[in-house]
Design an enzyme around this catalytic site. Structure first.
Site, short mmCIF file in Angstrom:
data_model
loop_
_atom_site.label_atom_id
_atom_site.label_comp_id
_atom_site.label_asym_id
_atom_site.label_seq_id
_atom_site.Cartn_x
_atom_site.Cartn_y
_atom_site.Cartn_z
N SER A 26 0.81 -1.22 0.00
CA SER A 26 0.00 0.00 0.00
C SER A 26 0.84 1.26 0.00
O SER A 26 0.32 2.36 0.15
CB SER A 26 -0.91 -0.01 1.23
OG SER A 26 -0.13 -0.25 2.38
N THR A 45 -4.44 8.16 8.31
CA THR A 45 -4.57 7.06 7.37
C THR A 45 -6.05 6.72 7.25
O THR A 45 -6.85 7.10 8.10
CB THR A 45 -3.73 5.84 7.81
OG1 THR A 45 -3.87 4.80 6.84
CG2 THR A 45 -4.18 5.32 9.16
N GLY A 46 -6.38 5.99 6.20
CA GLY A 46 -7.78 5.61 6.00
C GLY A 46 -8.36 6.27 4.77
O GLY A 46 -7.61 6.68 3.87
N THR A 50 2.06 7.05 0.34
CA THR A 50 1.07 6.01 0.08
C THR A 50 0.95 5.72 -1.41
O THR A 50 1.33 6.55 -2.25
CB THR A 50 -0.31 6.48 0.59
OG1 THR A 50 -1.23 5.39 0.58
CG2 THR A 50 -0.90 7.60 -0.26
N ARG A 91 -6.86 9.73 -9.26
CA ARG A 91 -7.42 10.01 -7.92
C ARG A 91 -6.27 10.32 -6.94
O ARG A 91 -5.25 9.63 -6.90
CB ARG A 91 -8.22 8.80 -7.43
CG ARG A 91 -8.81 8.95 -6.03
CD ARG A 91 -7.91 8.37 -4.95
NE ARG A 91 -8.52 8.41 -3.63
CZ ARG A 91 -7.87 8.18 -2.50
NH1 ARG A 91 -6.59 7.90 -2.52
NH2 ARG A 91 -8.49 8.23 -1.35
N THR A 109 -1.44 3.67 4.70
CA THR A 109 -0.47 4.70 4.39
C THR A 109 0.51 4.72 5.53
O THR A 109 0.10 4.50 6.67
CB THR A 109 -1.22 6.06 4.37
OG1 THR A 109 -2.07 6.08 3.25
CG2 THR A 109 -0.28 7.24 4.33
N1 ASP Z 1 -5.31 7.79 3.16
C1 ASP Z 1 -4.91 7.07 1.99
C2 ASP Z 1 -5.65 7.60 0.80
O1 ASP Z 1 -6.82 7.90 0.91
C3 ASP Z 1 -5.13 5.62 2.06
C4 ASP Z 1 -4.86 4.93 3.35
O2 ASP Z 1 -4.35 5.47 4.30
O3 ASP Z 1 -5.15 3.78 3.45
O4 ASP Z 1 -5.09 7.65 -0.26
#
Ligand code: ASP
Length: 331
Positions: free
Chosen positions: A86, A239-240, A206, A216, A188
């Protein structure tokens, strides 16, 4: 007469400056001067892979290095690891099979650098640092970012590993875009550190959400969303699901909440509450979302909070020698 007035003015200015200093120290929670205070460095980072990243970052902090060098060095470990799917090399591609990377970095002087939608470069965080240090700009994206990276001597590499390619081809059979919560298809590395000089810095990198639309960009390369540092107050990273973090200017919000007096954990919790409120406004099911914030303040206290169970973060300090901790969750 003129001299007497001038003396009075100088006295008053000195008094005002002293008062401002006292008020400022109250606001930041500091009551001793930086010279007399012994600063304990700390580095924290998101998810399990934060443990290996922290090791590298701590080595720099423990040798009196800067928070900026430590966070860059730390996250590069994960960027270069093809097993981590990731971030960086081996990251899961977009829906067309392209690995596109986002990263940013911020130091104690509000210097910032960021790249987004960057392809074929293993270390986007270092390109972000070069944007910060070598250009008049703060963010460069896409082909421009790649061109800049190549000009700076970074090498062009294929980042799509056979494992990620095979998984993507499997995904193509259904092409069902449904970002999962927690570690299955997104993560991330966000890392923030306080060094022995009392300075804060952060980095975030990330490959974004797996199988995203081409072009995106999430929160991770956006200063104020995926990362924010204010050397008087503290630092935060996220993150998320990036769309949700951007919506509330997540990490800037966490830092501002710490400015208002909340400790890092409370500040992260409040920011997650704002995410919940914004999702409710749009009838977005909370079960489909995960957000995790981590933060440290200027005193070296750390904290984290997430939306739902399953988010963990790694802490390395003189007291906590690199441990993975579960963040509390609101759901
Ligand atoms: N925050 C990251 C994104 O939206 C992804 C992640 O942290 O899992 O690109």
């Amino acid at each position: 007469m003129l001299m007497a007035n001038r003396r009075k003015f100088l006295k008053l200015s000195a008094l005002t400056a002293a008062l401002v200093a006292v008020n400022k120290s109250k606001a930041t929670g500091f009551f001793s001067s930086p010279q007399t205070k012994s600063i304990k460095p700390i580095v924290i980072s998101t998810w399990r892979f934060g443990l290996q990243a922290n090791e590298a970052a701590w080595k720099i902090l423990s040798e009196n290095g800067t928070a900026l060098d430590s966070v860059e060095t730390g996250v590069k470990i994960v960027e270069a690891d093809p097993k981590e799917r990731s971030v960086g090399l081996g990251g899961r591609p977009d829906r067309d099979g392209n690995v596109t990377l986002d990263a940013c970095i911020m130091d104690e002087k509000m210097n910032i650098g960021s790249v987004a939608f960057l392809q074929n470069i293993v270390h986007p965080v270092s390109v972000a640092r070069a944007v910060m240090e070598k250009t008049p700009h703060v963010m460069i994206v896409g082909d421009g970012a790649l061109q800049f990276a190549l000009d700076q001597g970074f090498k062009k590499e294929n980042l799509l590993t056979p494992e990620s390619e095979a998984e993507w081809k499997e995904w193509l059979k259904t092409s069902n875009y449904q970002p999962k919560v927690n570690v299955e298809n997104h993560d991330t590395i966000g890392m923030i550190a306080l060094d022995a000089h009392g300075n804060l810095s952060g980095a975030c990198t990330t490959s974004g959400l797996a199988y995203k639309m081409r072009g995106r960009v999430g929160d991770s390369p956006i200063i104020g969303a995926g990362l924010y540092v204010d050397n008087e107050i503290g630092a935060a990273t996220a993150t998320g699901h990036g769309e949700e973090v951007i919506r509330i200017a997540g990490c800037h919000t966490v830092v501002e909440l710490m400015r208002q007096g909340l400790d890092p954990e409370q500040a992260c919790k409040k920011a997650v509450e704002r995410i919940i409120n914004s999702a409710k406004l749009r009838n977005k099911p909370l079960s489909e979302l995960q957000i995790g914030f981590i933060a440290i303040n200027k005193n070296g206290q750390h904290g984290a909070y997430c939306l739902q169970k399953g988010f963990n973060f790694a802490v390395y300090s003189p007291d906590i020698r690199n441990q993975l901790l579960d963040a509390k969750s609101l759901l």
